[in-house]
Design a protein around this motif. Structure first.
Motif, PDB file in Angstrom:
ATOM      1  N   SER A  54       0.791  -1.232   0.000  1.00 25.33           N
ATOM      2  CA  SER A  54       0.000   0.000   0.000  1.00 25.33           C
ATOM      3  C   SER A  54       0.822   1.280   0.000  1.00 25.33           C
ATOM      4  CB  SER A  54      -0.950   0.013   1.202  1.00 25.33           C
ATOM      5  OG  SER A  54      -0.218   0.009   2.413  1.00 25.33           O
ATOM      6  N   GLU A 248      -1.499   1.863  -3.807  1.00 21.30           N
ATOM      7  CA  GLU A 248      -2.005   2.531  -2.617  1.00 21.30           C
ATOM      8  C   GLU A 248      -3.496   2.307  -2.391  1.00 21.30           C
ATOM      9  OE1 GLU A 248      -1.037   6.599  -2.159  1.00 21.30           O
ATOM     10  OE2 GLU A 248       1.131   6.236  -2.022  1.00 21.30           O
ATOM     11  N   ASN A 249      -4.265   2.194  -3.463  1.00 21.42           N
ATOM     12  CA  ASN A 249      -5.717   2.065  -3.315  1.00 21.42           C
ATOM     13  C   ASN A 249      -6.093   0.608  -3.098  1.00 21.42           C
ATOM     14  OD1 ASN A 249      -8.568   1.613  -4.621  1.00 21.42           O
ATOM     15  ND2 ASN A 249      -8.472   3.778  -4.071  1.00 21.42           N
ATOM     16  N   GLU A 250      -6.792   0.351  -1.990  1.00 25.57           N
ATOM     17  CA  GLU A 250      -7.130  -1.018  -1.625  1.00 25.57           C
ATOM     18  C   GLU A 250      -8.096  -1.658  -2.616  1.00 25.57           C
ATOM     19  OE1 GLU A 250      -9.442  -2.212   2.128  1.00 25.57           O
ATOM     20  OE2 GLU A 250      -7.334  -2.479   2.684  1.00 25.57           O
ATOM     21  N   SER A 251      -9.052  -0.901  -3.114  1.00 23.85           N
ATOM     22  CA  SER A 251      -9.986  -1.449  -4.100  1.00 23.85           C
ATOM     23  C   SER A 251      -9.271  -1.826  -5.389  1.00 23.85           C
ATOM     24  CB  SER A 251     -11.103  -0.445  -4.391  1.00 23.85           C
ATOM     25  OG  SER A 251     -11.917  -0.238  -3.248  1.00 23.85           O
ATOM     26  N   THR A 252      -8.293  -1.019  -5.764  1.00 20.78           N
ATOM     27  CA  THR A 252      -7.485  -1.350  -6.944  1.00 20.78           C
ATOM     28  C   THR A 252      -6.725  -2.646  -6.722  1.00 20.78           C
ATOM     29  OG1 THR A 252      -7.226   0.995  -7.508  1.00 20.78           O
ATOM     30  CG2 THR A 252      -5.655  -0.544  -8.478  1.00 20.78           C
ATOM     31  N   ASN A 392      -4.174   6.033   5.080  1.00 17.68           N
ATOM     32  CA  ASN A 392      -5.140   5.919   3.985  1.00 17.68           C
ATOM     33  C   ASN A 392      -5.404   4.486   3.547  1.00 17.68           C
ATOM     34  OD1 ASN A 392      -2.724   5.340   2.679  1.00 17.68           O
ATOM     35  ND2 ASN A 392      -2.984   6.862   1.064  1.00 17.68           N
ATOM     36  N   ASN A 393      -4.597   3.514   3.988  1.00 25.11           N
ATOM     37  CA  ASN A 393      -4.852   2.147   3.534  1.00 25.11           C
ATOM     38  C   ASN A 393      -5.854   1.407   4.407  1.00 25.11           C
ATOM     39  OD1 ASN A 393      -3.269   1.628   5.775  1.00 25.11           O
ATOM     40  ND2 ASN A 393      -1.922   0.187   4.741  1.00 25.11           N
ATOM     41  N   GLY A 395      -8.841   1.968   3.902  1.00 24.09           N
ATOM     42  CA  GLY A 395      -9.943   1.833   2.959  1.00 24.09           C
ATOM     43  C   GLY A 395     -11.167   2.630   3.363  1.00 24.09           C
TER      44      GLY A 395
END
Length: 539
Positions: A54, A248-252, A392-393, A395
């Motif tokens: 992340s 970095e983006n958890e959904s990604t 920020n991780n 989510g």
């Protein structure tokens, strides 16, 4: 030149812990779901394993930072002296095949034929040099006092292949600490700057490409035979190449797992539920996911103990726990929660201040913070404004939790501003005495002594105590517990934790399972993903 150390974070369950802290020290890391161990698909040799991470680890010097991302990549290129069984907690071999603790003297015998990635032999004196780098306070390693006791001195006998560590006083969990401390080879000790974007270790992989902010590539070493309890790189299914991809983006990351763009990533919240239903393999490890810290430094609103207590009482911690963990967590029972837990028990439930917004408002009234017509409290013309940081991780569940906390603080007249930051920025802010009042920073370790430098001692930037906590009861209890052998001191260690929690110096509020999902691969995650446990699957 001094470098700023960073505490080991587990703001979204992923790891330590260690460390840390910190520690790659916990959890059985058992797997579940599709493609489990020994599955019908079989193993594939020579493949590439892509791990989503992340945040970027930044400076790769393994002894100068203990953030989750750095600690994760460190496992590929470096080894500790001993290992810890994730289920039993027993000490096992790694670089050392024998060890003995007699009072304040720790003696470890190195295995034969251990080499660094550059081909040089690892000697006992080289190990001592690596340990002494950490124990020298001038170097400001975050592992001093965490994984190796303050005041310890190491020496090496190259002829006998033994490393001797002399302690100032008995350390009940000294071997557990050494199991998390990476050993740096001579090339790295001689030139610390070379470690920023390269590796100099004895680990099963060597860094062969670094693209900061994007990816890091590690290549398997042949002839490696000194892993935990003799594990080697000749095992069937080990990847020939590991690519650590910054996502970095958890959904990604979740989407990439489903499309096989990643082979592994730690995912929580709604995205984890989505991956669960897809039948992906997962390795789970318990971790503290919510832990609130206050900036005690002079000049901050949170330097006032009444403000800290009011901010704590204003929060419905049970509700907050449910939101942050998407209803799948629980309240922590101890601060050192990584399995195998060295001191099981309950230092939390009877110590946490109760949710009481009216009492919180009254406390602020008594402290001179009066509510204005706009609903914001002021004192001496200054508004009660706090800067609240979270990683920020976490989510969408982390964002929702932060919004809930801000709302409940505003209800008692506090002007709170929440800021999401990535791990590198967040640790730099809190450890560099930056602009913050409240932070959600989860330190995951398995033994309570590993938390001591984060909860007492010199404040940042001179030490690891980034909150600048001063709690005499905690310090006294730690001093007493440190004189007792191993688990004999657990009651005192837990009492030390309780004194911090009751005083609202630290507020643990959420524990969950750190879930690392696998696609086309399986692995074990006892605290941290273990490189030698990775097996690539034929699909």
């Amino acid at each position: 030149m001094k470098q700023t150390p960073r505490p080991y974070l587990l703001a979204a369950p992923a790891a330590v812990s260690l460390a840390v802290l910190l520690s790659a020290c916990g959890g059985s890391g058992g797997g579940s779901g599709g493609g489990g161990a020994g599955g019908d698909a079989g193993y594939v040799d020579g493949a590439t394993f892509t791990l989503g991470m992340s945040s970027d680890p930044g400076n790769l010097d393994p002894l100068m930072g203990a953030g989750t991302s750095l600690f994760t990549v460190t496992q590929f290129a470096y080894d500790p002296l001993v290992s810890v069984d994730g289920e039993t907690g027993e000490i096992g071999s790694q670089l050392a095949t024998e060890w003995d603790v007699q009072g304040t003297t720790v003696t470890l015998t190195l295995g034969e034929g251990i080499t660094c990635a550059d081909g040089t032999e690892l000697t006992a004196s080289a190990v001592a040099d690596s340990l002494n780098f950490v124990t020298d306070p001038e170097n400001q390693s975050p592992f001093l006092g965490t994984f190796i006791p303050v005041g310890a001195k190491a020496s090496g006998d190259d002829g006998a292949g033994t490393v001797t560590l002399e302690l100032e006083s008995p350390a009940p969990f000294v071997l557990n600490g050494l199991a998390n401390l990476p050993i740096v080879c001579p090339a790295g000790n001689d030139d610390r700057s070379s470690l920023r974007q390269a590796t100099a270790g004895t680990g099963p992989y060597e860094l062969t490409e670094a693209a900061p902010g994007d990816h890091y590539t590690y290549t398997l070493r042949e002839g490696y035979t000194w892993g935990p309890d003799g594990a080697t790189t000749a095992e069937e299914g080990l990847p020939a190449t590991v690519v650590v991809q910054v996502v970095e983006n958890e959904s990604t990351a979740a989407n990439l797992l489903l499309s096989r763009g990643l082979n592994a990533a730690t995912v929580s919240g709604p995205d984890a539920q989505r991956l669960d239903t897809s039948g992906l393999f997962s390795a789970d490890s318990p971790a503290i996911a919510g832990e609130q810290w206050y900036n005690h430094a002079d000049g901050r609103a949170t330097s006032d103990p009444d403000v800290r207590m009011a901010l704590t009482q204003a929060l419905d911690l049970a509700e907050l726990q449910g939101v942050v963990t998407s209803g799948e967590g629980a309240m922590p029972s101890v601060l050192a929660a990584n399995e195998p837990v060295a001191c099981p028990g309950d230092s939390v439930s009877g110590s946490l201040p109760e949710h009481d917004p009216e009492a919180a408002a009254a406390l602020l009234d008594e402290a001179g913070w009066t509510e204005g017509s706009d609903g914001v409290r002021t004192k001496d013309g200054q508004p009660l404004a706090i800067t609240f940081l979270y990683q920020n991780n976490l989510g969408s569940s982390g964002d929702a939790g932060a919004e809930l906390a801000v709302q409940q603080w505003k209800e008692i007249g506090v002007d709170a501003t929440a800021k999401a930051q990535n791990e590198t920025t967040l640790t730099g802010t809190i450890f560099g005495a930056g602009d913050w009042d409240v932070a959600w920073v989860s330190l995951n370790v398995s033994s309570p002594d590993q938390l001591v430098p984060f909860l007492s001692g010199p404040a940042a930037p001179d030490g690891t105590n980034f909150s600048a906590i001063e709690n005499d009861d905690y310090v006294a209890a730690v001093e007493e517990a440190s004189q007792l052998n191993g688990t004999e001191g657990c009651d005192t260690w837990l009492a030390a934790e309780s004194s911090l929690i009751a005083n609202a110096d630290i507020v643990p509020f959420a524990e969950t399972q750190a879930r690392t999902f696998g696609a086309g691969a399986e692995f074990a995650v006892p605290g941290q993903l273990q490189p030698l446990s990775i097996r690539m699957l034929a699909e």
